[in-house]
Write an enzyme that holds these catalytic residues in place. Structure first.
Site, PDB file in Angstrom:
ATOM      1  N   PHE A 129       0.846  -1.216   0.000  1.00 38.16           N
ATOM      2  CA  PHE A 129       0.000   0.000   0.000  1.00 38.16           C
ATOM      3  C   PHE A 129       0.871   1.252   0.000  1.00 38.16           C
ATOM      4  CE2 PHE A 129      -3.410  -2.143   2.929  1.00 38.16           C
ATOM      5  CZ  PHE A 129      -3.971  -2.760   1.841  1.00 38.16           C
ATOM      6  N   MET A 155     -12.829   0.436  15.525  1.00 39.59           N
ATOM      7  CA  MET A 155     -13.352   1.820  15.562  1.00 39.59           C
ATOM      8  C   MET A 155     -14.826   1.855  15.986  1.00 39.59           C
ATOM      9  SD  MET A 155     -13.549   2.815  11.527  1.00 39.59           S
ATOM     10  CE  MET A 155     -12.025   2.048  11.027  1.00 39.59           C
ATOM     11  N   GLU A 206      -9.234   5.143   5.267  1.00 45.04           N
ATOM     12  CA  GLU A 206      -9.161   4.575   3.909  1.00 45.04           C
ATOM     13  C   GLU A 206      -9.506   3.112   4.071  1.00 45.04           C
ATOM     14  OE1 GLU A 206      -8.736   2.299   1.398  1.00 45.04           O
ATOM     15  OE2 GLU A 206      -6.568   2.320   1.750  1.00 45.04           O
ATOM     16  N   GLU A 238     -15.012  -3.332   1.363  1.00 46.16           N
ATOM     17  CA  GLU A 238     -14.241  -3.665   2.568  1.00 46.16           C
ATOM     18  C   GLU A 238     -14.974  -3.168   3.815  1.00 46.16           C
ATOM     19  OE1 GLU A 238     -10.094  -2.623   2.143  1.00 46.16           O
ATOM     20  OE2 GLU A 238      -9.897  -3.866   0.344  1.00 46.16           O
TER      21      GLU A 238
HETATM   22  C1  LIG Z   1      -6.981  -0.639   3.641  1.00 45.29           C
HETATM   23  S1  LIG Z   1      -6.099  -0.665   5.119  1.00 45.29           S
HETATM   24  C2  LIG Z   1      -5.422   0.986   5.137  1.00 45.29           C
HETATM   25  C3  LIG Z   1      -4.257   1.128   6.031  1.00 45.29           C
HETATM   26  C4  LIG Z   1      -3.629   2.502   6.037  1.00 45.29           C
HETATM   27  N1  LIG Z   1      -4.557   3.510   6.499  1.00 45.29           N
HETATM   28  C5  LIG Z   1      -3.092   2.876   4.674  1.00 45.29           C
HETATM   29  O1  LIG Z   1      -3.708   3.711   4.019  1.00 45.29           O
HETATM   30  O2  LIG Z   1      -2.072   2.334   4.253  1.00 45.29           O
HETATM   31  C6  LIG Z   1      -7.397  -0.564   6.305  1.00 45.29           C
HETATM   32  C7  LIG Z   1      -6.936  -0.667   7.718  1.00 45.29           C
HETATM   33  O3  LIG Z   1      -8.052  -0.468   8.529  1.00 45.29           O
HETATM   34  C8  LIG Z   1      -8.051  -1.417   9.588  1.00 45.29           C
HETATM   35  N2  LIG Z   1      -9.442  -1.592   9.979  1.00 45.29           N
HETATM   36  C9  LIG Z   1     -10.428  -2.109   9.205  1.00 45.29           C
HETATM   37  N3  LIG Z   1     -11.574  -2.084   9.879  1.00 45.29           N
HETATM   38  C10 LIG Z   1     -11.331  -1.560  11.092  1.00 45.29           C
HETATM   39  C11 LIG Z   1     -12.120  -1.291  12.218  1.00 45.29           C
HETATM   40  N4  LIG Z   1     -13.419  -1.581  12.236  1.00 45.29           N
HETATM   41  N5  LIG Z   1     -11.534  -0.711  13.272  1.00 45.29           N
HETATM   42  C12 LIG Z   1     -10.222  -0.425  13.262  1.00 45.29           C
HETATM   43  N6  LIG Z   1      -9.420  -0.677  12.229  1.00 45.29           N
HETATM   44  C13 LIG Z   1      -9.963  -1.234  11.151  1.00 45.29           C
HETATM   45  C14 LIG Z   1      -7.401  -2.623   8.996  1.00 45.29           C
HETATM   46  O4  LIG Z   1      -6.846  -3.456   9.982  1.00 45.29           O
HETATM   47  C15 LIG Z   1      -6.340  -1.984   8.121  1.00 45.29           C
HETATM   48  O5  LIG Z   1      -5.171  -1.754   8.850  1.00 45.29           O
END
Ligand SMILES: C[S@@+](CC[C@H](N)C(=O)[O-])C[C@H]1O[C@@H](n2cnc3c(N)ncnc32)[C@H](O)[C@@H]1O
Length: 708
Positions: free
Chosen positions: A352, A453, A474, A483
C-alpha cells in the site's frame, strides 16, 4: 540433407549480402515474431511429402520460422474429392525429422477437402472419419498446433468431432480454428465473423483457450467489423492464436520490389495483435511467390514489420496508468482483501505504502479541511484528528505533513494550528508498528488506540477521549464499499460532533459490462487442490472437520458455481469493455441520519455489437474533501495510483448479446448481523422485446460474504 541441417535452415541463414543487411535490421523482430509459410498447391514439387527437410530449409532462408504443412501430406491434402474414390492415405513419414523438429517447426493443416458439414452427406461422413485419422496422426507426430479452417457459417458436425476430441483425449496440441475476415468467404451474408467463432467455441463448451484458439484469416476483403475499432476490440477478449495473411493483402512497389501490407489490413492486424506469441502465416493465393523468392522474403519482413512494435506501444500506454506495476499481475485473479475480518500482514501494508499518489491526495484533502476548520472553529489552535484504521501509519504521517503545509502557508509562527492526533487500529500486529512510528517519526505526539473503531463511542467514555473534528480513513476496496467502510464509519458516528469532517466524504461504485473468455475460463479453473480444501473460502459457511480428521470447505452450491459467484480483483488486460461504466452505489459520511447501507441498483446498458458478456468490471471513485478526488474509473483515473485494480463481478455463463439489446444489471447489497453480501443477476431484452434472465448469484452470501 540431415535433420540437423534442417533445424539450422528453419532458423534461417542469409543468402547474399543484400539479404544479410536486411536480416540484421530485422533480427530482433525475427527472434520475437514467428512468421510461417502455409503450404499450398503452388508449393508442390515431386515427392514433397518425403522432402520436408529440403522444403523447410529453403523457407528458413526466406526468413520463415515455421511451416503450415498438411497433416497427411500434400498428395492427400490437395486431393480432389470424388465420391467414387478413396482419399489418399496419410503419407507424411515421421522419420524425416527428429521429433522435436516436428514439434517446433511444423503446424499441421487439416486436408483441404475435409468438410464435415458438407451438404453432400457422403463427403460429410467421410470427412468425419478421415479427420479423426488426421487428429490421431498429429498426436503420433507430436505436432503442437493444427490449422482447421471453417468452411461454413455454422459447422456443428466439425465442432462435435473436435469437442469430443478435446474433452476426452490426452492431446498435447492447440487447435487454431480459422475464420476469414469476410463472412461471404464461408457463405454468410448478415452474420458477424466474431459470432461465427463464438458459436463454434460455444459448441465446444468453451474449451480451455490454451488448447482451442481462434485464427484470423486475413483475406483481401475486410468486412466492416475488421475496420471499425469497436468491433475489432472484441478480439482482445478472445484467444487469438494465429493469423493467416493472404498474399494479395500485400502491395508490392513495382520499382523497389518492397512489399507492405495495405493500410486497412495493417490496421486490422495491429488492432487484433494482443501479444507477440500470436503466430503469422503467409499464404500465397497467386503463384507469384513461386517464381520470386525475394517476394517470399518481403512478405515475411512486411508481416513482422507490421506488428513488431504493437505490444511495446500497448504496454507503454498501460504503464502510464500503473507506472511501477509488475506486468505479471495482468489477468491474475486476486481475492479482495477483507481487512475487517482478517489481519493484514506487514508485506501488504508495505505494498500500500508504495503508492505515490494516494497519500499525496490525502495530504491535500487534510490540508484543505484544516484550512476550513481554522477559519471556522472557535478554538483555532488545536484540532482533534482521528485516523481510523491506520495500518502502519502512512495517513498519520500525511496528516502531519498537511499540518506543516497549512501552517507554513496560513499561520504566523506564534499562531500555529496543532493536530491532537488519535490513531485507531484494530490489527494488534500493526499496532506494534504504530507505537514504533510514534516514537521514531511522530515525536510521540499521537495517542495510539488499539480498538475496533466501532467501539469508539463506548471506549471514549472509558478512556476519556476527545471528540474528533476530522476523521481520516481509507477502508475502500476495488468496488468501493466492499471492505465495509460504511459499516465501520457508521459505528463511529455516535461519537462525532455535528461539525466533524469525514475524509473521505463520499464514495461511489461503478460497473461496466465486459467480454473476456480468458477471465471466464480462469475463474472456472480455480478450484483448490487437495491440500488446500480446508482453507476458508469467502462464503458464509466456514470449513468443516471431516471424518478422516482433515478439514474441508464445503460449497453447497458446487465449486464451479461458487467460483463464479465471487467478486475478484484483476488487473484486466485480455478483455473488451462493452459500455462506459455507470454508477452503482454511493455512500456519504458522516451518516448522521443513519441511512441504511443496504442498497439495490438496476443499471441499464445499451448493447451496440454482438458479444458474449462474461460479467462486469467494477470501479470506484471517492471525494476525499471538496474537489480532492481519487478514482480508478478509466475516464478519471488518478494517474500513477497503484493501490487498486478493477473488480470483476462474473456471470455464471457467458451471456450472448446482440446489437440493439438492452441489458439490466440488478445488484443488491444485503446485510445481517454478521456480515454483508451482494446478490446479482442480469436481464437481457432483445430488440424485439423478448427477455431472458440469468440466475440470481450469491444468494444469501453463500459464496461471497464479507464478515463484519
Ligand atoms: C486498507 S487498510 C489501510 C491502512 C492505512 N490507512 C493505509 O492507508 O495504508 C485498512 C486498515 O483499517 C483497519 N481496519 C479495518 N476495519 C477496522 C475497524 N473496524 N476498526 C479499526 N481498524 C480497522 C485494517 O486493519 C487496516 O489496517
Amino acid at each position: 540433407m540431415t535433420v540437423i541441417e534442417g533445424q539450422s535452415a528453419c532458423q534461417g541463414t542469409s543468402g547474399d549480402a543484400e539479404n544479410a543487411t536486411k536480416n540484421s535490421q530485422n533480427d530482433e523482430a525475427r527472434a520475437r515474431i514467428n512468421v510461417g509459410w502455409m503450404t499450398t498447391p503452388n508449393d508442390v514439387i515431386e515427392n514433397l511429402d518425403t522432402r520436408v527437410v529440403e522444403f523447410s530449409t529453403a523457407l528458413g532462408k526466406f526468413q520463415y520460422s515455421f511451416v503450415g504443412y498438411p497433416i497427411g501430406g500434400v498428395v492427400r491434402s490437395f486431393w480432389k474429392y470424388s465420391r467414387n474414390e478413396e482419399p489418399p492415405l496419410i503419407n507424411l513419414p515421421d522419420m524425416q525429422l527428429q521429433n522435436h523438429l516436428w514439434e517446433t517447426y511444423f503446424s499441421g493443416q487439416v486436408s483441404s477437402w475435409i468438410d464435415c458439414d458438407s451438404k453432400d452427406e457422403h463427403l460429410a461422413r467421410l470427412s468425419e472419419e478421415e479427420l479423426l485419422k488426421e487428429l490421431n496422426y498429429v498426436c503420433y507426430l507430436g505436432l503442437r498446433t493444427i490449422i482447421v479452417e471453417l468452411k461454413h457459417v455454422k459447422s456443428p458436425r466439425l465442432a462435435s468431432v473436435l469437442n469430443r476430441w478435446v474433452w476426452t483425449k490426452h492431446a498435447n496440441f492447440t487447435i487454431w480454428v480459422f475464420v476469414p475476415t469476410s463472412v461471404q468467404t464461408i457463405g454468410g451474408e448478415l452474420e458477424d465473423v466474431w459470432s461465427v467463432w463464438a458459436d463454434f467455441r460455444s459448441q465446444c463448451a468453451n474449451y480451455c483457450s490454451l488448447k482451442l484458439q481462434v485464427g484470423i484469416h486475413i483475406t483481401s476483403d475486410l468486412d466492416d467489423e475488421f475496420t471499425d475499432k469497436k468491433f475489432v476490440d472484441r478480439w482482445k477478449a478472445e484467444p487469438v492464436g494465429a493469423m493467416i495473411i493472404d498474399s494479395d493483402a500485400f502491395i508490392t512497389d513495382p520499382v523497389t520490389g518492397v512489399a507492405t501490407l495495405s493500410q486497412p489490413h495493417a490496421v486490422a492486424i495491429r488492432g487484433i495483435w494482443m501479444n507477440d506469441s500470436i503466430r503469422l502465416l503467409i499464404r500465397d493465393v497467386g503463384s507469384l511467390s513461386k517464381h520470386s523468392n525475394t517476394l517470399k522474403m518481403e512478405y515475411a519482413r512486411a508481416a513482422r514489420n507490421t506488428v513488431k512494435d504493437v505490444s511495446w506501444i500497448r504496454s507503454k500506454a498501460e504503464c502510464s496508468d500503473y507506472p511501477d506495476t509488475n506486468i505479471d499481475y495482468t489477468d491474475i485473479l486476486q481475492a479482495p482483501l477483507q481487512p475487517l475480518a482478517d489481519n493484514l500482514d506487514s508485506c501488504v501494508y508495505n505494498t500500500f505504502e508504495q503508492d505515490p499518489i494516494k497519500y499525496q491526495k490525502y495530504k491535500e484533502a487534510v490540508e484543505l479541511a484544516l484550512r476550513d476548520f481554522g477559519e471556522s472553529s472557535a478554538h483555532p489552535n488545536s484540532v482533534v484528528v482521528y485516523v481510523l484504521g491506520a495500518g502502519r501509519g502512512p495517513l498519520v504521517s500525511a496528516c502531519y505533513e498537511a499540518e506543516s503545509a497549512y501552517n507554513e502557508k496560513y499561520r504566523a509562527k506564534k499562531d500555529r494550528l496543532k493536530i491532537k492526533m488519535f490513531v485507531v487500529e484494530k490489527n494488534t500486529n500493526a499496532v506494534v508498528t504504530l507505537r514504533y512510528m510514534n516514537v521514531k517519526a511522530w515525536k510521540e505526539r499521537a495517542r495510539i488506540v488499539e480498538s475496533d473503531m466501532r467501539s469508539l463511542p463506548q471506549k471514549s467514555i472509558e478512556l476519556g477521549l476527545d471528540q474528533p473534528d476530522i476523521i481520516v480513513s481509507e477502508l475502500l476496496g476495488s468496488f468501493g464499499d466492499n471492505e465495509l467502510s460504511p459499516e465501520c464509519l457508521d459505528g463511529v458516528t455516535p461519537f462525532l460532533k455535528p461539525t466533524t469532517i469525514s475524509i473521505p466524504q463520499k464514495y461511489t461504485s461503478y460497473a461496466a459490462p465486459i467480454m473476456s473468455l480468458n477471465m471466464y475460463q480462469t475463474i472456472l479453473s480455480t478450484s483448490p487442490n487437495f491440500w488446500n480444501r480446508g482453507i476458508c473460502g469467502h462464503g458464509r459457511d466456514g470449513p468443516e472437520l471431516t471424518s478422516r480428521g482433515s478439514f474441508l470447505q464445503r460449497y453447497p452450491q458446487g465449486s464451479d458455481v461458487s467460483n463464479l459467484d465471487q467478486i475478484y480483483v484483476v488487473y484486466l488486460r485480455q478483455f473488451c469493455p462493452l459500455a462506459l461504466p455507470k454508477e452503482v452505489f454511493s455512500f456519504e459520511h458522516p451518516n448522521f441520519e443513519n441511512v441504511s447501507n443496504d442498497r439495490k441498483a438496476l443499471i441499464e446498458f445499451d448493447i451496440d455489437r454482438p458479444a458474449d458478456i462474461m460479467g462486469f468490471a467494477g470501479y470506484f471513485d471517492m471525494v476525499l474533501y471538496k474537489d480532492v478526488m481519487l478514482s480508478i474509473l478509466p475516464s478519471t483515473y488518478s494517474k500513477g495510483m497503484i493501490s487498486w485494480f478493477p473488480a470483476v463481478i462474473p456471470l455464471r455463463d457467458l451471456l450472448r448479446v446482440s446489437n440493439g439489446d438492452k441489458i439490466r444489471f440488478l445488484i443488491e447489497r444485503k446485510s445481517d448481523e454478521h456480515g454483508v453480501w451482494y446478490e446479482w443477476c442480469v436481464e437481457r431484452q432483445g430488440a424485439n422485446g423478448e427477455k431472458e434472465q440469468t440466475p440470481l448469484q450469491n444468494q444469501n452470501g453463500q459464496s461471497y460474504y464479507m464478515r463484519q
